[in-house]
Design a protein around this motif. Structure first.
Motif, PDB file in Angstrom:
ATOM      1  N   ASN A 114       7.391  -8.292  -4.155  1.00 44.26           N
ATOM      2  CA  ASN A 114       8.036  -8.848  -5.524  1.00 44.26           C
ATOM      3  C   ASN A 114       9.479  -8.786  -5.828  1.00 44.26           C
ATOM      4  OD1 ASN A 114       5.244  -9.751  -6.067  1.00 44.26           O
ATOM      5  ND2 ASN A 114       4.715  -8.136  -7.734  1.00 44.26           N
ATOM      6  N   SER A 115      10.004  -7.731  -5.348  1.00 42.21           N
ATOM      7  CA  SER A 115      11.305  -7.377  -5.511  1.00 42.21           C
ATOM      8  C   SER A 115      12.362  -8.650  -5.231  1.00 42.21           C
ATOM      9  CB  SER A 115      11.832  -6.009  -4.993  1.00 42.21           C
ATOM     10  OG  SER A 115      11.575  -6.166  -3.552  1.00 42.21           O
ATOM     11  N   HIS A 155       5.142  -3.392  -8.861  1.00 49.40           N
ATOM     12  CA  HIS A 155       3.943  -2.802  -9.784  1.00 49.40           C
ATOM     13  C   HIS A 155       3.488  -3.864 -10.829  1.00 49.40           C
ATOM     14  CE1 HIS A 155       5.123   1.193  -7.718  1.00 49.40           C
ATOM     15  NE2 HIS A 155       3.598   1.285  -7.542  1.00 49.40           N
ATOM     16  N   GLN A 156       2.299  -4.129 -10.618  1.00 54.46           N
ATOM     17  CA  GLN A 156       1.628  -5.306 -11.517  1.00 54.46           C
ATOM     18  C   GLN A 156       0.458  -4.838 -11.913  1.00 54.46           C
ATOM     19  OE1 GLN A 156       3.379  -8.200 -12.865  1.00 54.46           O
ATOM     20  NE2 GLN A 156       5.321  -7.538 -11.787  1.00 54.46           N
ATOM     21  N   GLY A 195      -1.968  -3.396  -9.119  1.00 54.75           N
ATOM     22  CA  GLY A 195      -1.812  -2.874  -7.984  1.00 54.75           C
ATOM     23  C   GLY A 195      -0.157  -2.842  -7.618  1.00 54.75           C
ATOM     24  N   TYR A 196       0.210  -2.769  -6.251  1.00 53.44           N
ATOM     25  CA  TYR A 196       1.430  -2.681  -5.577  1.00 53.44           C
ATOM     26  C   TYR A 196       1.644  -3.947  -4.768  1.00 53.44           C
ATOM     27  CZ  TYR A 196       5.379  -0.795  -3.460  1.00 53.44           C
ATOM     28  OH  TYR A 196       6.747  -0.382  -2.821  1.00 53.44           O
ATOM     29  N   PHE A 197       2.736  -4.461  -5.149  1.00 50.76           N
ATOM     30  CA  PHE A 197       2.969  -5.943  -4.238  1.00 50.76           C
ATOM     31  C   PHE A 197       4.470  -5.865  -3.961  1.00 50.76           C
ATOM     32  CE2 PHE A 197      -0.379  -6.525  -7.135  1.00 50.76           C
ATOM     33  CZ  PHE A 197      -1.580  -7.310  -6.668  1.00 50.76           C
ATOM     34  N   GLY A 229      -3.411  -6.483   2.737  1.00 48.73           N
ATOM     35  CA  GLY A 229      -2.531  -6.934   3.753  1.00 48.73           C
ATOM     36  C   GLY A 229      -0.905  -6.803   3.423  1.00 48.73           C
ATOM     37  N   GLU A 230      -0.133  -6.691   4.333  1.00 44.63           N
ATOM     38  CA  GLU A 230       1.304  -6.719   4.225  1.00 44.63           C
ATOM     39  C   GLU A 230       1.692  -5.703   3.257  1.00 44.63           C
ATOM     40  OE1 GLU A 230       1.960 -10.776   3.298  1.00 44.63           O
ATOM     41  OE2 GLU A 230       1.921 -11.540   5.390  1.00 44.63           O
TER      42      GLU A 230
END
Length: 320
Positions: A74-75, A82-83, A69-71, A45-46
């Motif tokens: 985070n920025s 990417h974490q 994955g990609y969040f 989601g989001e």
């Protein structure tokens, strides 16, 4: 087990180490000495994505999984979107051997994959590098590409022009001229083009590409993502890291869905590395590498990081 923290990766793995590890992995895959397990990918989601990439390299005695994955939020928190973390296991016993910070490794292995494609598929006389995308990974991509050909100029386009400063500064640091251009002008100048975006719709079109160009599509690794027009894959000779991923979650998914490309027409780049496919056949041929990102890449580069960390004493040994 050994822990190699994220903070140690930058002092351990360089572009050449990553290139060598990824090139060897692609070669092992083509020989069927190594294979990837099915990718698990979930939408949270989001815009958040989380999943697992894993595989086994029998020849290299490497077994592992990358979780992450990609969040996109985070920025705003001052951390990269990417974490990930790579876990390595003993393939004979299943015992956990190492946990390795995977954020920088992901950027290095992704850049290594495109640079392997440039080394094996682009024209040796390539002079202009085109960059589509100016996000976090673009600088890694650009620097790795510069090691493979004697580029004299970098041209670039990005969805958000205000993000171009980081890439332009890195090009200046490399001592090359830089120009922000339209996609039409990028295609008209570039001998090699790297696409590294997270776009849900194509930006680079078939009409933008002149004969003899090599394109490395590095951003599409999920169902629905798309960087280039499907007609471009129909026109080009298409190579990939893994055919199964290329047609399901890679750039080829769209060309396959439109009936323009079949799986049989896509060649694993490892076949070129091993010499069982000739690769580029002429100076006019358009070649395209669909870099979907496979778990074995992460495992190979993480294993290299562990070896280097143990050698220089930066690996942390703990009892599990």
């Amino acid at each position: 087990m050994w822990i190699v923290p994220e903070s140690a990766i930058g002092g351990l793995v360089d572009d050449q180490s990553a290139f060598d590890a990824v090139e060897a992995t692609f070669a092992a895959m083509a020989r069927e000495d190594a294979y990837n397990f099915p990718v698990v990918r979930e939408a949270l989601g989001e815009g958040r994505q989380y999943g697992f990439k894993s595989g086994l390299d029998r020849a290299g005695a490497q077994l592992g999984v990358k979780a992450g994955g990609y969040f996109p939020g985070n920025s705003a928190k001052g951390i990269i979107n990417h974490q990930s973390t790579v876990f390595l296991f003993d393939p004979d016993t299943g015992i956990l051997q190492a946990a390795v910070g995977g954020n920088l490794l992901t950027a290095l292995r992704t850049a290594a994959a495109s640079s392997v494609s440039i080394a094996h598929l682009s024209r040796p006389d390539s002079k202009v590098l085109g960059m589509v995308g100016a996000g976090h990974q673009s600088v890694f991509q650009m620097r790795a590409a510069l090691r493979q050909r004697k580029f004299e100029k970098v041209v670039a386009w990005n969805y958000h022009p205000d993000m171009m400063d980081r890439l332009s500064a890195a090009v200046a640091e490399a001592g090359l001229p830089f120009e922000e251009v339209s996609l039409e002008h990028l295609g008209a100048q570039a001998d090699v083009i790297i696409t590294i975006t997270s776009s849900p719709a194509a930006s680079l079109m078939d009409a933008h590409i002149r004969p003899g160009t090599h394109i490395a599509c590095m951003g599409t690794d999920t169902i629905g993502k798309q960087e280039v027009e499907p007609a471009l894959l129909a026109r080009a000779t298409v190579f990939t890291d893994e055919v199964a991923q290329s047609i399901s979650i890679g750039e080829a998914q769209h060309a396959v869905a439109e009936g323009l490309v079949t799986a049989d027409a896509i060649t694993p780049i490892g076949a070129v590395i091993n010499g069982t496919h000739k690769g580029r056949s002429s100076a006019e041929e358009v070649t395209l590498f669909d870099g979907t990102g496979v778990g074995l890449q992460d495992i190979a580069v993480a294993s290299k990081a562990v070896d280097l960390a143990r050698a220089n004493g930066s690996a942390i040994e703990v009892a599990l």
